[in-house]
Design a protein around this motif. Structure first.
Motif, mmCIF file in Angstrom:
data_model
loop_
_atom_site.group_PDB
_atom_site.id
_atom_site.type_symbol
_atom_site.label_atom_id
_atom_site.label_comp_id
_atom_site.label_asym_id
_atom_site.label_seq_id
_atom_site.Cartn_x
_atom_site.Cartn_y
_atom_site.Cartn_z
ATOM 1 N N TYR A 74 -8.122 9.212 1.897
ATOM 2 C CA TYR A 74 -9.068 7.889 0.585
ATOM 3 C C TYR A 74 -7.820 7.274 0.247
ATOM 4 O O TYR A 74 -6.959 6.518 0.216
ATOM 5 N N ASP A 75 -6.321 8.702 -0.520
ATOM 6 C CA ASP A 75 -5.964 7.610 -0.706
ATOM 7 C C ASP A 75 -4.724 8.385 -0.727
ATOM 8 O O ASP A 75 -3.885 9.520 -0.720
ATOM 9 N N ASN A 76 -3.725 7.323 -0.425
ATOM 10 C CA ASN A 76 -3.771 6.002 0.874
ATOM 11 C C ASN A 76 -3.679 5.936 2.121
ATOM 12 O O ASN A 76 -3.528 4.812 2.112
ATOM 13 N N ALA A 77 -3.770 7.140 2.654
ATOM 14 C CA ALA A 77 -3.858 6.860 4.340
ATOM 15 C C ALA A 77 -4.713 5.662 4.523
ATOM 16 O O ALA A 77 -4.217 4.979 4.921
ATOM 17 N N ALA A 115 6.421 7.089 -2.989
ATOM 18 C CA ALA A 115 6.226 7.562 -4.436
ATOM 19 C C ALA A 115 5.741 7.009 -4.954
ATOM 20 O O ALA A 115 5.991 6.868 -6.101
ATOM 21 N N GLU A 116 4.530 5.953 -5.290
ATOM 22 C CA GLU A 116 3.067 5.979 -5.719
ATOM 23 C C GLU A 116 2.995 7.092 -6.780
ATOM 24 O O GLU A 116 3.070 6.815 -7.699
ATOM 25 N N GLU A 117 2.743 7.775 -5.854
ATOM 26 C CA GLU A 117 1.777 9.709 -6.713
ATOM 27 C C GLU A 117 3.061 10.219 -7.498
ATOM 28 O O GLU A 117 2.959 10.689 -8.586
ATOM 29 N N ARG A 118 4.990 9.870 -7.601
ATOM 30 C CA ARG A 118 5.050 10.101 -8.725
ATOM 31 C C ARG A 118 5.623 9.137 -9.931
ATOM 32 O O ARG A 118 6.155 8.905 -10.578
ATOM 33 N N MET A 157 -3.552 -2.522 -2.313
ATOM 34 C CA MET A 157 -4.176 -1.448 -1.371
ATOM 35 C C MET A 157 -4.087 -0.667 -2.069
ATOM 36 O O MET A 157 -2.850 0.412 -1.839
ATOM 37 N N ASP A 158 -5.135 0.746 -3.324
ATOM 38 C CA ASP A 158 -4.878 1.806 -3.138
ATOM 39 C C ASP A 158 -5.900 2.335 -3.508
ATOM 40 O O ASP A 158 -6.919 2.166 -3.816
ATOM 41 N N MET A 159 -6.229 3.464 -2.229
ATOM 42 C CA MET A 159 -7.711 3.971 -1.909
ATOM 43 C C MET A 159 -9.139 3.545 -2.623
ATOM 44 O O MET A 159 -9.627 3.946 -3.077
ATOM 45 N N ALA A 176 0.926 -1.210 -0.185
ATOM 46 C CA ALA A 176 -0.128 -0.025 0.098
ATOM 47 C C ALA A 176 1.044 1.112 -0.026
ATOM 48 O O ALA A 176 1.477 1.255 0.436
ATOM 49 N N HIS A 177 0.393 2.104 -0.635
ATOM 50 C CA HIS A 177 1.780 3.255 -0.767
ATOM 51 C C HIS A 177 1.457 4.459 0.277
ATOM 52 O O HIS A 177 0.485 4.803 0.666
ATOM 53 N N LEU A 178 2.855 4.885 0.814
ATOM 54 C CA LEU A 178 2.735 5.755 1.972
ATOM 55 C C LEU A 178 2.715 7.288 1.800
ATOM 56 O O LEU A 178 2.052 7.697 2.739
HETATM 57 ZN ZN LIG Z 1 -2.885 6.402 -4.597
#
Ligand SMILES: [Zn+2]
Length: 332
Positions: free
Chosen positions: A124-127, A156-159, A184-186, A103-105
């Motif tokens: 939600y994305d992605n706490a 760094a999923e968002e990057r 698991m993402d959002m 799961a991305h932090l």
């Molecule tokens: Zn996400």
């Protein structure tokens, strides 16, 4: 707003940036009108050039004009770790194999102020996804399966899926020992949730496992309602798929246990108004009972994969399996 945030890539042990082509010294984005003007004296027109690009055919033609591009770039380095925990398997032989939960932090940090708020919380994305993974780790540690289970909070999923792509290139255990990825993402719980989607399930033997886990927690598994969004390729599980590892990404869908609720409208509104906005925070509706059942379903699925006799396999002739895991998994 091109260029507002700098591009980012991970660097290898020699310090070279991944995906960097020194041959490409500068690039520019053009409107269709400017593109057509640039190609006026060239043997192919703008439309044709676009078709060629869409067909992924390389074509280089003289433009008939000379253009100068100048670009000034600044480079900097930062480090941001993936955080990994492991629950050891109980079976002497299978403990050397791993199911990897991810799961991305990260989220997008601080940015443009909206309604007096510039903190992009990413509840939600992605706490939430990361919190669900931690609960999954707690449950699985209390009753370990036969294989080992690894939990990675990815950076760094968002990057551009950087943390997962880095791990896929420099795994801390042999790639062949990773039997599956559970990402698991959002997942959204804006209303009482009835339906789940399991991205990736149709590609491998994981379909049976996810079906059982969803049913056990009272959910109905439904087909991807927005296949045109290609969600299976848009989060961290895809970094594992590209290494030939079967992956699954459990998500909520539009169906609600309350027939008066239009789930699709509520999700669409969230994506339009709150996705990647400062308002993705705890003021958003969160149906906790659905979260609990979903968290259990995800843990159950991962536990089953880690405890089953056979490791997951790609379906015969599956596109992703053929593309990324062409070697037969059993003897020739
Ligand atoms: Zn996400």
């Amino acid at each position: 707003m091109t260029g507002r945030k700098p591009g980012m890539a991970w660097v290898d042990l020699s310090g070279a940036a991944d995906g960097y082509f020194p041959e490409i010294q500068a690039s520019v984005m053009l409107s269709p009108e400017a593109g057509a003007a640039l190609l006026e004296g060239a043997p192919i027109g703008f439309e044709e050039a676009r078709d060629v690009a869409e067909a992924s055919v390389t074509a280089s033609v003289p433009l008939g004009i000379e253009a100068t591009l100048s670009i000034k770039t600044e480079h900097g380095q930062l480090s941001s770790p993936n955080v990994i925990g492991i629950v050891r398997g109980t079976d002497a032989e299978l403990a050397d194999e791993y199911v990897v939960f991810t799961a991305h932090l990260d989220h997008v940090g601080r940015g443009v102020e909206v309604d007096g708020d510039d903190i992009y919380n990413g509840m939600y994305d992605n706490a939430l996804g990361a919190a669900i993974m931690i609960e999954n780790a707690r449950a699985i540690a209390a009753s370990p399966p036969r294989r080992s289970v690894m939990f990675i909070a990815l950076t760094a999923e968002e990057r551009g899926l950087l943390g997962s792509d880095y791990f896929a290139h420099y795994p801390t255990v042999p790639t062949e020992s990773i039997v599956a990825n559970v990402n698991m993402d959002m997942p959204l719980f804006l209303f009482p949730v009835a339906d789940l989607v399991a991205f990736g399930a149709e590609h491998s033997s994981l379909n049976a496992v996810v079906e059982a886990a969803a049913t056990a927690e009272g959910f109905v598994l439904v087909p991807d309602p927005v296949p045109e969004e290609h969600l299976f390729r848009r989060s961290d599980q895809y970094s594992f798929v590209r290494k030939g590892i079967p992956a699954i990404y459990l998500d909520t869908s539009f169906g609600s246990t309350d027939p008066a609720i239009d789930g699709k409208a509520i999700v669409t509104e969230h994506l339009q108004k709150h996705y990647h906005q400062p308002s993705d925070d705890l003021s958003r509706p969160l149906h906790w009972d659905s979260v609990i059942r979903f968290t259990r379903a995800n843990a159950r699925m991962g536990w089953d994969i880690a405890n089953n006799d056979a490791r997951p396999t790609w379906n015969d002739g599956d596109f992703f399996g053929e593309m990324f895991a062409p070697t037969p998994q059993e003897g020739l």
